[in-house]
Design an enzyme around this catalytic site. Structure first.
Site, PDB file in Angstrom:
ATOM      1  CG  ASP A   1      49.803  61.282  44.811  1.00  0.00           C
ATOM      2  OD1 ASP A   1      49.234  60.410  44.143  1.00  0.00           O
ATOM      3  OD2 ASP A   1      50.020  61.181  46.029  1.00  0.00           O
TER       4      ASP A   1
ATOM      5  CG  ASP B   1      52.177  65.766  48.134  1.00  0.00           C
ATOM      6  OD1 ASP B   1      51.454  65.514  47.151  1.00  0.00           O
ATOM      7  OD2 ASP B   1      52.852  64.892  48.707  1.00  0.00           O
TER       8      ASP B   1
ATOM      9  CE1 TYR C   1      50.650  56.517  46.678  1.00  0.00           C
ATOM     10  CE2 TYR C   1      51.966  58.502  46.415  1.00  0.00           C
ATOM     11  CZ  TYR C   1      50.749  57.885  46.625  1.00  0.00           C
ATOM     12  OH  TYR C   1      49.617  58.647  46.786  1.00  0.00           O
TER      13      TYR C   1
ATOM     14  CD  GLU D   1      47.795  63.946  51.493  1.00  0.00           C
ATOM     15  OE1 GLU D   1      48.265  63.307  52.457  1.00  0.00           O
ATOM     16  OE2 GLU D   1      48.496  64.559  50.670  1.00  0.00           O
TER      17      GLU D   1
END
Ligand code: NAG
Ligand code: NAG
Ligand code: NAG
Ligand code: NAG
Ligand code: NAG
Ligand code: NAG
Length: 548
Positions: A104, A107, A256, A521
């Site tokens: 995603d 990570d 999420y 990120e």
């Protein structure tokens, strides 16, 4: 890991559905757009950034999908030298091959909800701007990356009412800092089913598959039909067993969280309608599901902003905010062409009214984005960037720009001359200019004079929060001692090409630090939307000027 994605997509979908539903036939439309929208490319020469640079940026952005790939990698020209095979056993515990798909973010989790959204956005980009991609040899790359996701999604859906929505344990994963090629932790799979439903994730997956089925229809019809079969089943599953996946699987809440599932149901139905022309899906969007539509003021609805959610839900505000049709006028031609496209006998009164409400909401969304309109949003940096939240702010800016660009091309394609914002008049080119401002900002025209697309330009983030990029390929570290690479003061040894990082603070500054997850990120859906935006801004040919 990323958060807030759901808030954004929820908000956006009202517009998206309006747009998607109003224009019926993609085949017709894509062709029309392709033929018409070039003449408004006046900003070719805007201060040093020109369309060739969008093409260059696109070639870089597209590679992020290869950076994120799980599974047995196929050698192709996009192969990233520092990436190798990983996640080969994913799904094995359930006798499934879930080795493909994309990690995603920084990570090593495969989160189904944002992954499906990435696929839907990528499909949409291809459907609208595939011709542009083709001209710069990126279409096949885009389709390959899309298929890498949809192959995974197909395998994650082994029976009609069962969908695997995640591989990997994020809590465990976040206790490690390691390369995907070297991970050894158990990678559990998570499912939604009839007792623990996940309407949001199942519907988003249905949307991804319906949109992808359109992408592959002409080149791989068997695969396209397979996608459509899964999509229909998933929509039925999503709608019949209603519940939020983050209620069914509380563990996902802090990664999420889904703020609701009505938006995904409408989004999926809208895509299914396009993919099947089955009237029942249109009926769902306009009548049966309109309970979910949240017609109302356009607002930056986030899962942590209940006020905004309340406003959207407040139907009593509809009339005062939108006024009557003297405020948001309709262009007769659009009405006519819409009826024409849909086939007038098919559209019932109630459906028509709903479509108008979608459109009004969509127009209001766009009016809010235009920097000079009187309803312009104040969620903007001084540098001109749409800025909604300090967590991954660029996802909002880029998605807004993508939508504005598509809307502007829809206007051109449907001969809609004007957009009315509280009586003010805007043209397609104003929307396009807004999209260009956002794209240019990301590419370096900003107060930091840096590009937020990794690998693009002379200055871009060097400390991207990304496990694989931060660890040398020959490192001997494992799960926990790998954190020394997070701690390292040196730039990443590997470049996460095409990563679109979270982006700047509201004051247009950015801290290039690997530990700065809010800003540093990247996510796959940032890049997917940016791929769409860049593709839309490419002009590779001038012969279409003859359509002037
Ligand atoms: C249904 O899904 C839930 C949540 O993922 C899981 O705990 C449960 O075991 C599943 N039910 C079956 C019958 O597998
Ligand atoms: C997740 O979303 C639900 C529904 O909006 C909300 O009730 C819950 O508080 C949220 N959880 C977190 C951790 O934000
Ligand atoms: C907004 O208005 C200002 C001042 O009239 C003008 O300079 C600027 O170009 C406009 N911006 C856009 C994006 O149209
Ligand atoms: C990384 O830095 C943190 C915080 O300073 C420290 O607790 C940890 O031990 C460091 N880990 C390694 C492997 O260097
Ligand atoms: C990185 O941030 C985390 C969470 O804020 C903190 O626990 C950790 O010590 C930080 N590491 C370094 C090296 O600053
Ligand atoms: C910009 O905003 C961030 C976050 O609010 C803050 O930490 C930083 O000090 C600000 N920078 C400047 C130059 O004002």
């Amino acid at each position: 890991m990323g958060t807030k994605s759901e808030g954004w997509s929820g908000w956006v979908l009202v517009l998206v559905i309006g747009v998607v539903v109003i224009i019926a036939s993609y085949n017709t439309l894509a062709t029309t757009i392709f033929h018409f929208h070039f003449f408004q490319n006046s900003p070719n020469h805007r201060d040093g950034i020109n369309v060739d640079q969008y093409a260059n940026a696109l070639a870089i952005a597209m590679q992020f999908f290869d950076v994120q790939k799980s599974g047995k990698l196929v050698k192709n020209r996009m192969m990233i030298s520092w990436r190798g095979d990983s996640g080969l056993e994913d799904g094995r515990e359930e006798n499934l091959d879930m080795s493909k798909g994309l990690y995603d973010a920084g990570d090593l989790i495969k989160f189904g909800f944002p992954m499906a959204f990435t696929a839907t956005i990528l499909s949409w980009a291809i459907l609208e701007y595939g011709d542009h991609m083709k001209k710069v040899n990126e279409l096949e790359n885009a389709k390959d990356s899309l298929k890498w996701i949809t192959d995974y999604l197909i395998n994650a859906h082994p029976s009609p009412n069962l969908l695997y929505v995640q591989v990997g344990d994020p809590d465990l994963d976040h206790k490690c800092w390691e390369r995907p090629e070297q991970m050894t932790e158990r990678r559990p799979v998570m499912q939604v089913n009839t007792s623990h439903p996940g309407t949001d994730v199942a519907a988003e997956t249905a949307a991804a598959m319906a949109s992808a089925s359109l992408v592959f229809r002409s080149t791989n019809s068997k695969y396209s039909r397979l996608l459509l079969k899964h999509s229909r089943q998933l929509f039925t599953f999503a709608d019949s067993y209603r519940g939020s996946y983050s209620m069914s699987i509380p563990q996902v809440e802090k990664f999420y969280n889904s703020s609701g599932y009505g938006d995904e149901l409408l989004w999926a139905a809208a895509w299914l309608y396009h993919a099947t022309l089955d009237h029942s899906y249109l009926k769902y969007v306009t009548v049966e599901g309109n309970f979910f539509a949240d017609w109302g003021t356009p607002t930056w609805f986030c899962w942590d902003n209940k006020l905004a959610g309340t406003q959207v839900f407040s139907s009593s505000k509809l009339s005062s905010l939108f006024g009557v049709s003297t405020v948001c006028k309709y262009d007769d031609q659009v009405l006519l062409s819409r009826v024409n496209l849909f086939g007038s006998k098919d559209i019932e009164g109630e459906e028509n009214i709903a479509l108008q409400l979608y459109r009004k909401t969509g127009e209001a969304v766009i009016c809010g984005l235009l920097p000079n309109s009187s309803s312009s949003t104040s969620h903007r940096t001084q540098g001109g960037l749409i800025w909604v939240d300090q967590w991954n702010p660029l996802q909002y800016s880029i998605a807004s720009a993508f939508l504005a660009l598509i809307y502007s091309d829809y206007m051109v394609a449907s001969n809609t001359r004007n957009l009315y914002c509280q009586g003010e008049l805007y043209e397609a080119v104003d929307l396009r200019n807004f999209a260009i401002i956002q794209a240019d900002y990301v590419l370096g025209k900003n107060p930091m004079k840096m590009s937020y697309l990794v690998g693009y330009g002379s200055k871009y983030p060097e400390y991207v929060h990304h496990r694989g990029a931060s660890i040398p390929t020959d490192a001997k570290t494992g799960c926990s001692d790998g954190f020394k690479w997070l701690n390292s003061t040196k730039p990443n040894p590997n470049v996460a090409l095409g990563a679109v990082v979270g982006g700047p603070f509201l004051n247009d500054t950015y801290i290039d630090s690997r530990n700065n997850t809010q800003q540093a990120e990247p996510t796959t859906y940032n890049t997917a939307a940016f791929v769409g935006l860049l593709s839309g801004l490419i002009s590779t040919s001038s012969h279409l000027r003859s359509f002037l």
